[in-house]
Structure formats: C-alpha cells, structure tokens
Scaffold this active site. Structure first.
Site, PDB file in Angstrom:
ATOM      1  N   LYS A  11     114.513 -81.650 -38.665  1.00 13.78           N
ATOM      2  CA  LYS A  11     115.666 -81.291 -40.438  1.00 13.78           C
ATOM      3  C   LYS A  11     115.118 -79.533 -40.110  1.00 13.78           C
ATOM      4  CE  LYS A  11     114.370 -86.018 -42.443  1.00 13.78           C
ATOM      5  NZ  LYS A  11     113.789 -86.536 -43.883  1.00 13.78           N
ATOM      6  N   TYR A  51     122.889 -91.554 -43.377  1.00 15.79           N
ATOM      7  CA  TYR A  51     121.899 -91.983 -44.666  1.00 15.79           C
ATOM      8  C   TYR A  51     122.787 -92.687 -45.836  1.00 15.79           C
ATOM      9  CZ  TYR A  51     118.004 -89.208 -43.665  1.00 15.79           C
ATOM     10  OH  TYR A  51     116.987 -88.629 -42.093  1.00 15.79           O
ATOM     11  N   ASN A 114     110.070 -83.205 -44.714  1.00 16.34           N
ATOM     12  CA  ASN A 114     108.803 -84.209 -44.242  1.00 16.34           C
ATOM     13  C   ASN A 114     109.665 -83.944 -42.789  1.00 16.34           C
ATOM     14  OD1 ASN A 114     111.421 -85.626 -44.299  1.00 16.34           O
ATOM     15  ND2 ASN A 114     110.356 -87.400 -44.709  1.00 16.34           N
ATOM     16  N   HIS A 117     113.107 -87.269 -38.064  1.00 15.43           N
ATOM     17  CA  HIS A 117     113.582 -87.913 -39.064  1.00 15.43           C
ATOM     18  C   HIS A 117     113.776 -88.999 -37.710  1.00 15.43           C
ATOM     19  CE1 HIS A 117     116.388 -91.773 -39.715  1.00 15.43           C
ATOM     20  NE2 HIS A 117     116.752 -91.395 -38.639  1.00 15.43           N
ATOM     21  N   GLU A 128     122.574 -95.047 -34.164  1.00 16.01           N
ATOM     22  CA  GLU A 128     122.120 -93.818 -34.422  1.00 16.01           C
ATOM     23  C   GLU A 128     121.917 -93.230 -33.324  1.00 16.01           C
ATOM     24  OE1 GLU A 128     117.894 -92.832 -36.769  1.00 16.01           O
ATOM     25  OE2 GLU A 128     118.869 -94.227 -38.395  1.00 16.01           O
TER      26      GLU A 128
HETATM   27  P1  ADP Z   1     111.319 -92.249 -43.081  1.00 17.40           P
HETATM   28  O1  ADP Z   1     112.465 -90.940 -42.633  1.00 17.40           O
HETATM   29  O2  ADP Z   1     109.954 -92.305 -42.698  1.00 17.40           O
HETATM   30  O3  ADP Z   1     112.708 -93.325 -42.699  1.00 17.40           O
HETATM   31  P2  ADP Z   1     113.540 -93.333 -45.436  1.00 17.40           P
HETATM   32  O4  ADP Z   1     114.233 -94.188 -44.291  1.00 17.40           O
HETATM   33  O5  ADP Z   1     112.714 -94.678 -46.028  1.00 17.40           O
HETATM   34  O6  ADP Z   1     112.138 -92.610 -44.584  1.00 17.40           O
HETATM   35  O7  ADP Z   1     114.234 -92.673 -46.192  1.00 17.40           O
HETATM   36  C1  ADP Z   1     114.484 -91.472 -45.696  1.00 17.40           C
HETATM   37  C2  ADP Z   1     114.498 -89.411 -45.779  1.00 17.40           C
HETATM   38  O8  ADP Z   1     114.405 -90.015 -47.838  1.00 17.40           O
HETATM   39  C3  ADP Z   1     112.764 -89.842 -45.357  1.00 17.40           C
HETATM   40  O9  ADP Z   1     112.432 -88.776 -44.556  1.00 17.40           O
HETATM   41  C4  ADP Z   1     113.044 -88.172 -47.293  1.00 17.40           C
HETATM   42  O10 ADP Z   1     113.244 -87.222 -46.187  1.00 17.40           O
HETATM   43  C5  ADP Z   1     113.655 -89.044 -47.535  1.00 17.40           C
HETATM   44  N1  ADP Z   1     112.950 -89.639 -49.039  1.00 17.40           N
HETATM   45  C6  ADP Z   1     112.842 -91.169 -49.011  1.00 17.40           C
HETATM   46  N2  ADP Z   1     111.862 -91.892 -50.424  1.00 17.40           N
HETATM   47  C7  ADP Z   1     112.046 -90.367 -50.440  1.00 17.40           C
HETATM   48  C8  ADP Z   1     111.467 -90.033 -52.241  1.00 17.40           C
HETATM   49  N3  ADP Z   1     111.262 -91.411 -53.140  1.00 17.40           N
HETATM   50  N4  ADP Z   1     111.827 -89.932 -52.320  1.00 17.40           N
HETATM   51  C9  ADP Z   1     112.285 -88.277 -52.306  1.00 17.40           C
HETATM   52  N5  ADP Z   1     112.934 -88.342 -51.280  1.00 17.40           N
HETATM   53  C10 ADP Z   1     112.770 -89.082 -50.467  1.00 17.40           C
HETATM   54 MG    MG Z   2     113.936 -94.564 -42.512  1.00 18.56          MG
END
Ligand code: ADP
Ligand code: MG
Length: 135
Positions: A11, A51, A114, A117, A128
C-alpha cells in the site's frame, strides 16, 4: 495442500516508507514466489471498484482516499496454500493486533495505514489477480 495464487498490494504507506524490498523479502523467505508484479497509481474509480465490498462501511471513503494517495506495488504470489499463508505472513488487519514478525506488525502504523493488502479467499484471489493482471 494445493499450489494457489493470491494477490498482494504493497500500500502507499509502505511504498512511501521505502519498505517495498523489506516486504518482498518476507514474502520470498516465507516460500511465496512472485509470479507477476507492477507498480502503479490507482485511480479513484479503480480503488472504489477494488474495495466495493466495503462500500457501506464507515471507513470506505478514507480507505479509497488512502489507496490513491501514492503508488502501490501489486503482485501475484504463488505457493502452497498461498491465500491463507500470505494472510498469516501479513498479520492481523490492525497492526496493534498483528503477531510478532508479521508485515503489519513490522511496517503498519495503524488500521488505516497497514502496509499491505492480501486476498481473503481463493475465490477472491482469482477475481483480484484478474483485476490487475487480466492480460
Ligand atoms: P484486510 O485488509 O485485513 O482484509 P478488511 O478487508 O476488513 O481487512 O478491510 C480492508 C481495509 O480497510 C483494511 O486493510 C484497512 O486498511 C481498512 N479497514 C478495515 N477495518 C477498518 C476500520 N475499522 N477502520 C479503518 N479502516 C479499516
Ligand atoms: Mg480484506
């Protein structure tokens, strides 16, 4: 177990922080093989579509804004049980909860920033990978 392919995105925060090489080294040391890779700037439309599953969530707009805030590195990673193995190597979504030595623990600042992805299922991995590597 089967050989699978999964999609990785390094990212914008991790690209800005100069962590592309560190993250790829963790993938490779863990046994994942890079089968395709490109650096690109997502458009708002691409980030929204990628997304779309989260479009009703309160963080959707800030997630899209973050994902277009700079270039990303997208890769297809291959290996045994690659989808779940890659998720293990990435660590929990929130870096505060991510296990020691995982990418998000090492290079993620917070849940918005974070670092990486990864596809969450074999079905989504195919969708994807095709999203970025249809050709
Ligand atoms: P992952 O990336 O671990 O698969 P998700 O698919 O649930 O997680 O969410 C996609 C992305 O959205 C996350 O990587 C994170 O950057 C963001 N995200 C998820 N939950 C939150 C939250 N509660 N608050 C802010 N950003 C979030
Ligand atoms: Mg995800």
């Amino acid at each position: 177990m089967a050989i699978e392919q999964t999609l990785s995105i390094i990212k914008p925060d991790a690209v800005r922080d100069n962590n592309i090489g560190n993250i790829l080294a963790i993938f490779e040391k863990s046994g994942l093989v890079v089968k395709g890779m490109k650096m690109l700037q997502l458009t708002q439309e691409q980030a929204q579509e990628f997304y779309a599953v989260h479009q009703e969530r309160p963080f959707y707009n800030s997630l899209v804004a973050f994902m277009i805030s700079g270039p990303v590195v997208v890769s297809i990673l291959e290996g045994e049980n690659a989808v779940l193995h890659h998720r293990d190597v990435m660590g929990a979504t929130n870096p505060e909860d991510a296990a020691e030595g995982t990418i998000r623990q090492l290079y993620g600042a917070n849940i918005d920033n974070n670092a990486v992805h990864g596809s969450d299922s074999l079905e989504n991995a195919k969708i994807e990978c095709d999203f970025f590597f249809a050709e």
